[in-house]
Motif scaffolding. Structure first.
Motif, PDB file in Angstrom:
ATOM      1  N   GLU A  35      29.370  40.585  40.613  1.00 18.65           N
ATOM      2  CA  GLU A  35      29.758  40.480  42.322  1.00 18.65           C
ATOM      3  C   GLU A  35      28.891  41.270  42.989  1.00 18.65           C
ATOM      4  N   THR A  36      28.518  40.638  44.233  1.00 17.85           N
ATOM      5  CA  THR A  36      27.720  41.071  45.118  1.00 17.85           C
ATOM      6  C   THR A  36      28.453  42.463  46.092  1.00 17.85           C
ATOM      7  N   GLU A  37      27.586  43.055  46.557  1.00 22.74           N
ATOM      8  CA  GLU A  37      28.113  44.207  47.406  1.00 22.74           C
ATOM      9  C   GLU A  37      28.803  43.168  48.739  1.00 22.74           C
ATOM     10  N   GLN A  38      28.067  42.021  49.290  1.00 23.29           N
ATOM     11  CA  GLN A  38      28.513  41.286  50.278  1.00 23.29           C
ATOM     12  C   GLN A  38      29.880  40.684  50.024  1.00 23.29           C
ATOM     13  N   PHE A  39      29.912  40.125  48.782  1.00 28.22           N
ATOM     14  CA  PHE A  39      31.181  39.747  48.191  1.00 28.22           C
ATOM     15  C   PHE A  39      32.481  40.800  48.417  1.00 28.22           C
ATOM     16  N   LEU A  40      32.142  41.981  47.845  1.00 30.12           N
ATOM     17  CA  LEU A  40      32.962  43.038  47.831  1.00 30.12           C
ATOM     18  C   LEU A  40      33.418  43.473  49.152  1.00 30.12           C
ATOM     19  N   VAL A  41      32.533  43.776  50.068  1.00 25.24           N
ATOM     20  CA  VAL A  41      32.787  43.690  51.399  1.00 25.24           C
ATOM     21  C   VAL A  41      33.433  42.852  52.054  1.00 25.24           C
ATOM     22  N   THR A  42      33.276  41.603  51.893  1.00 24.73           N
ATOM     23  CA  THR A  42      34.200  40.499  52.450  1.00 24.73           C
ATOM     24  C   THR A  42      35.548  40.529  51.885  1.00 24.73           C
ATOM     25  N   ARG A  43      35.612  40.759  50.591  1.00 21.95           N
ATOM     26  CA  ARG A  43      37.100  41.048  50.098  1.00 21.95           C
ATOM     27  C   ARG A  43      37.725  42.157  50.448  1.00 21.95           C
ATOM     28  N   VAL A  44      37.243  43.187  50.836  1.00 22.45           N
ATOM     29  CA  VAL A  44      37.851  44.291  51.347  1.00 22.45           C
ATOM     30  C   VAL A  44      38.417  43.964  52.951  1.00 22.45           C
ATOM     31  N   LEU A  45      37.415  43.451  53.621  1.00 21.57           N
ATOM     32  CA  LEU A  45      37.675  42.922  54.974  1.00 21.57           C
ATOM     33  C   LEU A  45      38.762  42.018  55.053  1.00 21.57           C
ATOM     34  N   ALA A  46      38.841  40.991  54.273  1.00 24.75           N
ATOM     35  CA  ALA A  46      40.042  40.243  53.938  1.00 24.75           C
ATOM     36  C   ALA A  46      41.114  40.504  53.891  1.00 24.75           C
ATOM     37  N   TYR A  47      41.302  41.665  52.805  1.00 23.63           N
ATOM     38  CA  TYR A  47      42.615  42.349  52.590  1.00 23.63           C
ATOM     39  C   TYR A  47      42.946  43.101  53.821  1.00 23.63           C
ATOM     40  N   ALA A  48      42.045  43.814  54.474  1.00 19.53           N
ATOM     41  CA  ALA A  48      42.572  44.461  55.613  1.00 19.53           C
ATOM     42  C   ALA A  48      43.047  43.626  56.781  1.00 19.53           C
ATOM     43  N   LEU A  49      42.099  42.457  56.957  1.00 16.04           N
ATOM     44  CA  LEU A  49      42.647  41.650  58.093  1.00 16.04           C
ATOM     45  C   LEU A  49      43.909  40.645  57.907  1.00 16.04           C
ATOM     46  N   GLU A  50      44.258  40.697  56.512  1.00 13.73           N
ATOM     47  CA  GLU A  50      45.399  39.792  56.151  1.00 13.73           C
ATOM     48  C   GLU A  50      46.341  40.754  55.753  1.00 13.73           C
ATOM     49  N   TYR A  51      46.475  42.006  55.922  1.00 16.42           N
ATOM     50  CA  TYR A  51      47.194  43.126  55.363  1.00 16.42           C
ATOM     51  C   TYR A  51      48.767  42.678  55.897  1.00 16.42           C
ATOM     52  N   VAL A  52      49.705  42.571  54.709  1.00 20.74           N
ATOM     53  CA  VAL A  52      51.059  42.393  55.114  1.00 20.74           C
ATOM     54  C   VAL A  52      51.704  43.076  53.708  1.00 20.74           C
ATOM     55  N   GLU A  53      52.996  42.999  53.634  1.00 18.06           N
ATOM     56  CA  GLU A  53      53.442  43.660  52.479  1.00 18.06           C
ATOM     57  C   GLU A  53      53.361  42.635  51.359  1.00 18.06           C
ATOM     58  N   GLY A  54      53.036  42.892  50.170  1.00 15.77           N
ATOM     59  CA  GLY A  54      52.745  41.950  49.027  1.00 15.77           C
ATOM     60  C   GLY A  54      51.288  41.640  48.873  1.00 15.77           C
ATOM     61  N   ILE A  55      50.425  42.202  49.685  1.00 15.95           N
ATOM     62  CA  ILE A  55      49.079  42.012  49.686  1.00 15.95           C
ATOM     63  C   ILE A  55      48.398  42.596  48.372  1.00 15.95           C
ATOM     64  N   ALA A  56      47.551  41.900  47.712  1.00 19.22           N
ATOM     65  CA  ALA A  56      47.172  42.574  46.479  1.00 19.22           C
ATOM     66  C   ALA A  56      45.806  41.800  45.964  1.00 19.22           C
ATOM     67  N   PHE A  57      44.874  42.497  45.510  1.00 20.39           N
ATOM     68  CA  PHE A  57      43.631  41.984  44.695  1.00 20.39           C
ATOM     69  C   PHE A  57      44.317  41.170  43.673  1.00 20.39           C
ATOM     70  N   SER A  58      43.692  40.147  43.378  1.00 19.53           N
ATOM     71  CA  SER A  58      43.957  39.460  41.921  1.00 19.53           C
ATOM     72  C   SER A  58      43.146  40.216  40.715  1.00 19.53           C
ATOM     73  N   GLU A  59      43.535  39.879  39.695  1.00 20.32           N
ATOM     74  CA  GLU A  59      42.483  40.376  38.548  1.00 20.32           C
ATOM     75  C   GLU A  59      41.006  39.858  38.684  1.00 20.32           C
ATOM     76  N   GLY A  60      41.057  39.036  39.266  1.00 20.79           N
ATOM     77  CA  GLY A  60      39.409  38.552  39.438  1.00 20.79           C
ATOM     78  C   GLY A  60      38.980  37.772  38.115  1.00 20.79           C
ATOM     79  N   ILE A  61      37.767  37.827  37.851  1.00 22.16           N
ATOM     80  CA  ILE A  61      37.137  37.190  36.781  1.00 22.16           C
ATOM     81  C   ILE A  61      37.490  37.462  35.569  1.00 22.16           C
ATOM     82  N   SER A  62      38.137  38.834  35.440  1.00 22.89           N
ATOM     83  CA  SER A  62      38.342  39.413  34.179  1.00 22.89           C
ATOM     84  C   SER A  62      39.779  38.793  33.614  1.00 22.89           C
TER      85      SER A  62
END
Length: 180
Positions: A35-62
């Protein structure tokens, strides 16, 4: 969590004036070696900008589960918002759009090129899928300041994103367009 993943911890303060969301959370994000740093930053920003109860990161490619990078589940465990990062293929968007009430893509790439990947493809409710992007260079600038443990403030005011990362400030318009 995948072997070899780097854990990034953010003391995240969210101030989304547009939606009336104000929260402080301790956020842990595992960054897979591919995962690139750009992908990580975008993922974290998406989390923050979409934040509601029940939001989570998935387990991803693992994992073998077919889930987006970020998702929102209701109290029953059903996925209500499917949030992809980058340039997912049309098949993933089709699947996510059928499964969730809302589907959104946050990209750190050129949105015109990302949308072109989906042109002419079968995507359930494709016109309802949102494609969100940032000003050129914004994600790269934030990624350049990224560390493993950070104070992060994300504010959204009139579709403008303001990020403060350990005293460094960045801003960008949050561009939104239909995916198709």
């Amino acid at each position: 969590m995948a072997a070899g993943a780097t854990i990034h911890t953010f003391d995240l303060t969210i101030s989304d004036v547009d939606r009336g969301v104000y929260e402080s959370v301790n956020l842990r994000a595992a960054r897979h070696p591919s995962e690139t740093e750009q992908f990580l930053v975008t993922r974290v920003l998406a989390y923050a900008l979409e934040y509601v109860e029940g939001i989570a990161f998935s387990e991803g490619i693992s994992t073998t589960k077919n889930e987006p990078a970020v998702l929102v589940r209701d109290a029953t465990g059903s996925i209500t918002v499917w949030i992809e990062i980058g340039a997912p293929d049309a098949e993933r968007l089709h699947f996510g759009s059928k499964l969730a009430d809302r589907t959104v893509v946050y990209t750190h790439r050129d949105p015109a090129k990302v949308a072109a990947l989906w042109a002419g493809k079968k995507i359930h409710d494709g016109e309802r899928i949102e494609l969100r992007s940032f000003d050129p260079g914004f994600i790269d600038d934030v990624a350049g300041a990224l560390g493993r443990r950070r104070e992060l403030t994300v504010s959204l005011i009139e579709s403008r994103v303001y990020v403060e990362l350990d005293g460094q400030s960045f801003s960008s318009e949050l561009h939104s367009q239909p995916a198709l």
